[in-house]
Design an enzyme around this catalytic site. Structure first.
Site, PDB file in Angstrom:
ATOM      1  N   LEU A   1       0.816  -1.213   0.000  1.00 30.88           N
ATOM      2  CA  LEU A   1       0.000   0.000   0.000  1.00 30.88           C
ATOM      3  C   LEU A   1       0.848   1.260   0.000  1.00 30.88           C
ATOM      4  CD1 LEU A   1      -2.942  -1.000   2.345  1.00 30.88           C
ATOM      5  CD2 LEU A   1      -2.624  -1.403  -0.103  1.00 30.88           C
ATOM      6  N   ASP A   2       2.009   1.235   0.634  1.00 31.04           N
ATOM      7  CA  ASP A   2       2.899   2.388   0.529  1.00 31.04           C
ATOM      8  C   ASP A   2       3.270   2.640  -0.930  1.00 31.04           C
ATOM      9  OD1 ASP A   2       3.163   3.383   3.115  1.00 31.04           O
ATOM     10  OD2 ASP A   2       4.754   1.990   3.645  1.00 31.04           O
ATOM     11  N   VAL A   3       3.564   1.565  -1.667  1.00 28.83           N
ATOM     12  CA  VAL A   3       3.933   1.720  -3.073  1.00 28.83           C
ATOM     13  C   VAL A   3       2.735   2.177  -3.897  1.00 28.83           C
ATOM     14  CG1 VAL A   3       4.653   0.478  -5.151  1.00 28.83           C
ATOM     15  CG2 VAL A   3       5.870   0.109  -2.992  1.00 28.83           C
TER      16      VAL A   3
END
Length: 600
Positions: free
Chosen positions: A459-461
């Site tokens: 999710l960070d990416v």
């Protein structure tokens, strides 16, 4: 197209039309986002635009005073064996990184590579329109799932090619933990004292508490967390209510893994980002094309001011930099401490370089009134201000959208958050907690496996990709209206985008999870191979464990089945002939993946 003010425009793609053809996995996200940004499906489908026999997805945009703009989307290079989601995950190292917790490569049951490719395609189209609006001549954009996959693992790839080894062990293990009632839960804290306090409250052994902190702290970087088994035993000895009390008393946070069915029931259907145009000043802002420059990239001549931590905002700014923007990074006094995070290349963190190479840096203490004035002065000369500070920080310090608009009315103000204020009971807005709360733990694991958020920072990416897409949409809206714009994106938006097909299945009462064994690579005598999804059932009927990988691939090929070797050593990716662009080295010697777009 010359830049003109079009005050009737409400969304950046209003008055544009589009056609799509090709594999739905590659085109559906693009089509959905085009609609959300105001473009309309062309009716009827334009003649002479038949589906590509080679599986290429195609998008054709027209109208709005722009020259025709198209995009070509592929899985990988012809003949590479990268033909779908499974083979893209296998070749690019996604299966290797996601599988570290398990000790062997595993495929994500969600279509992460395809979704990332769709968002990157949208970025390319928006950047192409911006280039046209600023006097450029972009006519076509190319993207591919193999480049999207390489971008997704770029931090892990950089670490694998560093001058030194990892600071934490790469070995199987990790959360979630399990309570006495069988409740699976994630634990989060950035504070070692809170970590220790939580486990002391549950009477965990002191040596296990000490030994567990380092793998827990580095799990974002390594995608695994080999905790002492005593910590799992401790969690299983206590009920959920006591675990919650231990978290509340220590300052740590816990979150029970949510189901896809529960998430579908509460899902509000919101877009993955929001764009809010500020009232135009009088007289309206009139933008003119950027002066000629040797740099022909779409955002050349624009400036992005970034105050980002960890992954999400720095990745968004990194992508804008790859598109040609000058990125000025705001760092605390003494510099970003993550510059020293091991492993290093030429003394600088390889992971940090993967997200921040090529950026300028200015040290500013945002708690100091004088430094805040400096930041406002920098914002007055920028086109974009991008941050991912904790909720409420910007408003408390007088650095929210309204304050910066006073310094620069035409600014695009971008906030990449965890939850976008959409969930009242939201825990800390970090990757793994958002995965836990939104059902991602179920979506990425098929039946027969306990739900577990991936320790790859999915999710960070994806949140960083959405942040860059939102900024590009905001810049285009500014070009078309003369208004400054605020854009908001979030990890929650990324989670909902990634799990959208599963949430749709859950909403209609169908089983949201993939069948048992879905995207499980097949072992060979010297490695692993991943069959394409359409060939997986037939390929599973072949025992390949005694065959070298090339022989195993030939056997499947002789039976009409498509498969590709699974990358297990990321440090060897630069020698892999399957990719459409070379993996190079930056000025510090750190591996650098190819840009995810091509423009003509």
């Amino acid at each position: 197209m010359t830049s003109t003010v079009t005050t009737q425009t409400v969304r950046p793609l209003d008055t544009l039309r589009f056609d799509t053809c090709g594999p739905p996995q590659l085109t559906e996200v693009v089509a959905a986002h085009l609609r959300l940004l105001g473009a309309r499906d062309a009716e009827p489908v334009a003649p002479g635009n038949p589906p590509a026999a080679d599986g290429t997805g195609r998008i054709e945009l027209s109208g709005g005073g722009f020259a025709a703009l198209g995009a070509d989307i592929t899985w990988g290079a012809p003949g590479s064996g990268i033909t779908d989601e499974a083979t893209a995950q296998a070749a690019t190292g996604i299966m290797a990184v996601h599988g570290r917790r398990d000790g062997e490569p595993r495929g994500l049951a969600a279509d992460f590579a395809a979704v990332a490719t769709g968002v990157l395609t949208m970025q390319g189209l928006l950047a192409g329109l911006l280039a046209q609006a600023r006097g450029g001549t972009v006519a076509r954009v190319g993207t591919s799932a193999d480049r999207a996959g390489l971008l997704a693992v770029s931090q892990y790839l950089a670490a694998a090619g560093a001058d030194e080894g990892e600071a934490a062990e790469l070995a199987p293990g990790g959360p979630p933990f399990t309570s006495a009632e069988g409740i699976l839960f994630e634990l989060e804290t950035l504070d070692p004292e809170a970590w220790a306090g939580f486990w002391r409250a549950l009477e965990a052994p002191a040596d296990a508490i000490r030994a567990g902190w380092r793998p827990f702290q580095f799990r974002y970087a390594t995608a695994c967390a080999p905790f002492p088994e005593a910590l799992h035993h401790t969690a299983r000895a206590h009920g959920w209510e006591r675990i919650r009390q231990a978290a509340a008393g220590s300052g740590a946070e816990v979150c029970a893994l949510n189901t896809l069915a529960a998430r579908a029931a509460e899902h509000d259907g919101a877009a993955p980002w929001t764009l809010t145009a500020r009232p135009a000043p009088a007289p309206p802002i009139a933008f003119t094309p950027a002066p000629a420059t040797p740099d022909s990239r779409p955002l050349a001549g624009l400036t992005v001011l970034e105050a980002g931590r960890r992954i999400q905002a720095p990745l968004a700014a990194h992508l804008l930099g790859l598109l040609g923007a000058e990125v000025i990074r705001i760092e605390p006094p003494g510099g970003d401490p993550l510059r020293g995070m091991p492993p290093a290349c030429s003394g600088i963190s390889a992971r940090w370089l993967a997200l921040n190479r090529g950026k300028q840096a200015v040290e500013i203490d945002i708690k100091d009134p004088g430094d805040r004035r400096r930041l406002l002065e920098l914002a007055a000369g920028a086109d974009v201000f991008l941050h991912n500070w904790a909720p409420g920080t910007a408003a408390r310090l007088g650095l929210d959208a309204e304050h910066l608009a006073a310094a620069h009315p035409a600014l695009v103000y971008a906030y990449t958050s965890g939850w976008a204020d959409r969930l009242a009971d939201a825990p800390m807005g970090t990757d793994f907690m958002v995965q836990a709360r939104t059902g991602v733990g179920e979506a990425v694991r098929p039946h027969g496996e306990p739900p577990a958020p991936s320790l790859m920072t999915l999710l960070d990416v994806l949140g960083g990709l959405l942040g860059a897409e939102a900024v590009l949409a905001g810049l285009l809206l500014r070009e078309r209206t003369g208004h400054g714009v605020r854009v908001d994106s979030s990890l929650l938006g990324a989670a909902d985008l990634l799990t959208a097909p599963a949430l749709e299945r859950a909403a209609r009462g169908a089983d949201p999870r993939r069948p048992a064994g879905f995207r499980r690579p097949l072992p060979t005598a010297d490695g692993w191979i991943a069959p394409a999804d359409a060939c997986a059932a037939a390929a599973a009927g072949h025992d390949l464990r005694t065959l070298p990988t090339p022989d195993a691939l030939r056997r499947l090929h002789d039976h009409g089945l498509t498969a590709t070797p699974v990358t297990t050593d990321l440090s060897e990716l630069h020698r892999d002939p399957r990719f459409t662009g070379p993996i190079g080295r930056d000025a510090y010697g750190a591996p650098a993946v190819p840009d995810p777009w091509s423009f003509v």
